[in-house]
Design an enzyme around this catalytic site. Structure first.
Site, mmCIF file in Angstrom:
data_model
loop_
_atom_site.group_PDB
_atom_site.id
_atom_site.type_symbol
_atom_site.label_atom_id
_atom_site.label_comp_id
_atom_site.label_asym_id
_atom_site.label_seq_id
_atom_site.Cartn_x
_atom_site.Cartn_y
_atom_site.Cartn_z
ATOM 1 N N ARG A 267 21.074 29.229 -39.916
ATOM 2 C CA ARG A 267 21.736 30.882 -39.816
ATOM 3 C C ARG A 267 23.226 30.168 -39.260
ATOM 4 O O ARG A 267 23.921 30.965 -39.803
ATOM 5 C CB ARG A 267 21.070 31.867 -39.126
ATOM 6 C CG ARG A 267 20.135 32.277 -39.703
ATOM 7 C CD ARG A 267 19.544 33.477 -38.809
ATOM 8 N NE ARG A 267 18.550 34.112 -39.051
ATOM 9 C CZ ARG A 267 17.855 34.721 -40.089
ATOM 10 N NH1 ARG A 267 19.340 34.670 -41.129
ATOM 11 N NH2 ARG A 267 16.876 34.927 -39.985
ATOM 12 N N ARG B 110 8.949 21.722 -43.152
ATOM 13 C CA ARG B 110 8.530 22.146 -44.177
ATOM 14 C C ARG B 110 9.749 22.989 -44.728
ATOM 15 O O ARG B 110 9.947 24.239 -44.095
ATOM 16 C CB ARG B 110 7.587 22.199 -44.515
ATOM 17 C CG ARG B 110 6.814 21.534 -44.698
ATOM 18 C CD ARG B 110 4.857 21.572 -44.898
ATOM 19 N NE ARG B 110 4.245 20.119 -44.909
ATOM 20 C CZ ARG B 110 3.353 19.847 -43.799
ATOM 21 N NH1 ARG B 110 3.202 20.433 -43.158
ATOM 22 N NH2 ARG B 110 2.688 19.262 -44.367
#
Length: 122
Positions: free
Chosen positions: A63, A90
């Site tokens: 973000r 992952r």
């Protein structure tokens, strides 16, 4: 144009905020570079971590990257299979692309190379 999934994984040495955030950025940057994609091509990113990584949300790192503010992100815990790889992050990046499945470059760093040696570049 199709939606393709690009996989990636990386391990960290310690369950601490900064190493987790740095590893997430390294992994995503590798996926972007290897596949020549930009944030506007991304449908969403699904992030999983192993249960031993709980110091922060890896999506926080994404973000804060320029251009990624509007990309939908979701974090979850990886299935806790006994004997599986520890301290692993992952990513599943869903991308709009004209590339075929064979042209997609999946990215595995550190100890995560053991997850898919068939897809790991030396």
């Amino acid at each position: 144009m199709s939606v393709r999934g690009i996989r990636g994984a990386i391990t960290v040495e310690v369950n601490e905020e900064q190493p987790i955030l740095q590893a997430t950025v390294e992994l995503l940057n590798g996926i972007v570079k290897e596949n020549g994609i930009v944030p506007d091509d991304i449908c969403s990113v699904f992030v999983t971590v192993t249960g031993d990584l709980d110091a922060t949300f890896p999506a926080r790192a994404i973000r804060q990257m320029g251009g990624w503010e509007l990309v939908p992100l979701m974090c979850a815990l990886e299935v806790p299979v006994k004997g599986s790889l520890e301290k692993c992050i992952r990513l599943m990046v869903l991308v709009n692309t004209d590339k075929t499945q064979r042209q997609i470059e999946h990215v595995y760093y550190g100890g995560a190379q053991a997850l898919r040696p068939d897809l790991t570049k030396s």
